[in-house]
Design a protein around this motif. Structure first.
Motif, short mmCIF file in Angstrom:
data_model
loop_
_atom_site.label_atom_id
_atom_site.label_comp_id
_atom_site.label_asym_id
_atom_site.label_seq_id
_atom_site.Cartn_x
_atom_site.Cartn_y
_atom_site.Cartn_z
N TYR A 31 1.02 -1.26 0.01
CA TYR A 31 -0.11 -0.03 0.08
C TYR A 31 0.84 1.07 0.02
O TYR A 31 2.11 1.10 0.23
CB TYR A 31 -1.04 0.11 1.19
CG TYR A 31 -0.25 -0.03 2.35
CD1 TYR A 31 0.06 1.32 3.26
CD2 TYR A 31 0.23 -1.29 3.15
CE1 TYR A 31 0.67 1.18 4.44
CE2 TYR A 31 0.74 -1.26 4.17
CZ TYR A 31 1.12 0.00 4.98
OH TYR A 31 1.82 0.13 6.12
N ASP A 32 0.26 2.24 -0.37
CA ASP A 32 1.05 3.61 -0.33
C ASP A 32 1.09 4.13 1.12
O ASP A 32 -0.11 4.63 1.62
CB ASP A 32 0.40 4.57 -1.31
CG ASP A 32 0.49 4.35 -2.63
OD1 ASP A 32 1.46 3.53 -3.31
OD2 ASP A 32 -0.43 4.52 -3.43
N HIS A 33 2.44 4.32 1.61
CA HIS A 33 2.64 4.87 2.72
C HIS A 33 2.50 6.19 2.89
O HIS A 33 3.09 6.91 1.95
CB HIS A 33 3.89 4.17 3.17
CG HIS A 33 4.58 4.99 4.63
ND1 HIS A 33 3.93 4.82 5.90
CD2 HIS A 33 5.41 5.84 4.66
CE1 HIS A 33 4.58 5.73 6.75
NE2 HIS A 33 5.41 6.26 5.98
N ASP A 34 1.83 7.04 3.81
CA ASP A 34 1.57 8.16 3.87
C ASP A 34 2.42 8.49 5.26
O ASP A 34 2.30 8.12 6.30
CB ASP A 34 0.17 8.69 4.43
CG ASP A 34 -0.11 10.02 4.56
OD1 ASP A 34 1.02 10.80 4.66
OD2 ASP A 34 -1.35 10.43 4.86
N HIS A 37 1.03 10.06 8.42
CA HIS A 37 -0.14 9.31 9.15
C HIS A 37 0.62 9.06 10.54
O HIS A 37 1.71 8.72 10.93
CB HIS A 37 -0.19 7.94 8.61
CG HIS A 37 -1.56 7.36 9.14
ND1 HIS A 37 -1.58 6.60 10.27
CD2 HIS A 37 -2.83 7.21 8.63
CE1 HIS A 37 -2.77 6.20 10.48
NE2 HIS A 37 -3.42 6.23 9.33
N GLU A 43 -2.20 2.56 10.07
CA GLU A 43 -2.16 2.84 8.61
C GLU A 43 -2.43 1.75 7.76
O GLU A 43 -3.02 1.51 7.01
CB GLU A 43 -1.09 3.73 8.16
CG GLU A 43 -1.15 3.97 6.81
CD GLU A 43 0.47 4.62 6.26
OE1 GLU A 43 0.41 5.23 5.15
OE2 GLU A 43 1.56 4.40 7.05
N ALA A 44 -1.63 0.68 8.21
CA ALA A 44 -1.59 -0.53 7.34
C ALA A 44 -2.83 -1.00 7.68
O ALA A 44 -3.54 -1.74 6.46
CB ALA A 44 -0.60 -1.61 8.12
N GLU A 46 -6.01 0.20 7.91
CA GLU A 46 -6.86 1.06 7.15
C GLU A 46 -6.62 0.67 5.63
O GLU A 46 -7.58 0.57 5.10
CB GLU A 46 -6.76 2.14 7.41
CG GLU A 46 -7.15 2.70 8.85
CD GLU A 46 -6.77 4.39 9.14
OE1 GLU A 46 -6.11 5.16 8.51
OE2 GLU A 46 -6.78 4.44 10.45
N ALA A 47 -5.34 0.75 5.12
CA ALA A 47 -5.03 0.71 3.97
C ALA A 47 -5.18 -0.86 3.28
O ALA A 47 -5.83 -0.79 2.11
CB ALA A 47 -3.49 0.95 3.57
N MET A 48 -5.11 -1.82 4.14
CA MET A 48 -5.60 -3.27 3.65
C MET A 48 -7.00 -3.51 3.81
O MET A 48 -7.35 -4.72 3.33
CB MET A 48 -4.56 -4.08 4.43
CG MET A 48 -3.22 -4.02 4.07
SD MET A 48 -2.21 -5.38 4.55
CE MET A 48 -2.54 -5.12 6.26
N GLY A 142 4.78 0.22 4.26
CA GLY A 142 3.89 0.30 3.05
C GLY A 142 3.86 -1.51 2.48
O GLY A 142 3.27 -1.54 1.63
#
Length: 166
Positions: A31-34, A37, A43-44, A46-48, A142
């Motif tokens: 996933y694209d790391h922000d 965040h 973040e991981a 949420e992104a997945m 990410g």
């Protein structure tokens, strides 16, 4: 869970190389790391689109002078007293981030329990066994790897213990 490819893809991390060498089933999630965040683990999850109870963070602590890895759900926090007890120690504190990075070979937010530069004593929170698979860092921000808790425990030599708190 998808069966992993037999050949390691170029650009693999030490964690994915270790998983491939061990011939276990795993799935890599990217996933694209922000950088803005506030929480790598949240973040991981949420992104997945995965429950934070199934995404585990890798923390490095100092237990009586020995670096020790704790793998706990991102939905909770590490109980340092419980970690010390799980490895037969008396006192635990979070390790210096720079020391954790040097010792594991990974950067903060991307420390994987797998494929570390120096193998450290590892404790996996026993809540992991409630899930068929869990996600842990694959060795860079990410990038996560999904595998069975049993495979993770076996490959890291982890002790299973209740080291997380809600």
């Amino acid at each position: 869970m998808a069966k992993k490819a037999k050949k390691q893809q170029p650009g693999g991390t030490p964690a994915t190389v270790a998983l491939t060498a061990a011939d276990v089933d795993f799935t890599v999630h990217s996933y694209d790391h922000d950088p803005a965040h506030p929480s790598y683990g949240a973040e991981a999850a949420e992104a997945m689109g995965v429950s934070p109870d199934r995404v585990f963070k890798t923390l490095v602590a100092d237990v009586d002078g020995a670096l020790t890895v704790a793998v706990v759900p991102v939905a909770g926090s590490l109980d340092l007293k419980a970690l010390a007890a799980a490895v037969g120690g008396k006192r635990a504190a979070m390790a210096d981030p720079a020391l954790a990075e040097r010792t594991t070979g990974y950067v903060r937010g991307g420390i994987s329990p797998l494929g570390q530069r120096k193998r450290l004593a590892t404790v996996l929170d026993d809540s992991a066994t409630a899930h068929g698979t869990i996600c842990v860092s694959a060795g860079r921000r990410g990038l996560e790897v999904e595998l069975s808790p049993a495979d993770l425990a076996r490959l890291t030599g982890a002790v299973l213990a209740p080291v997380a708190r809600a």
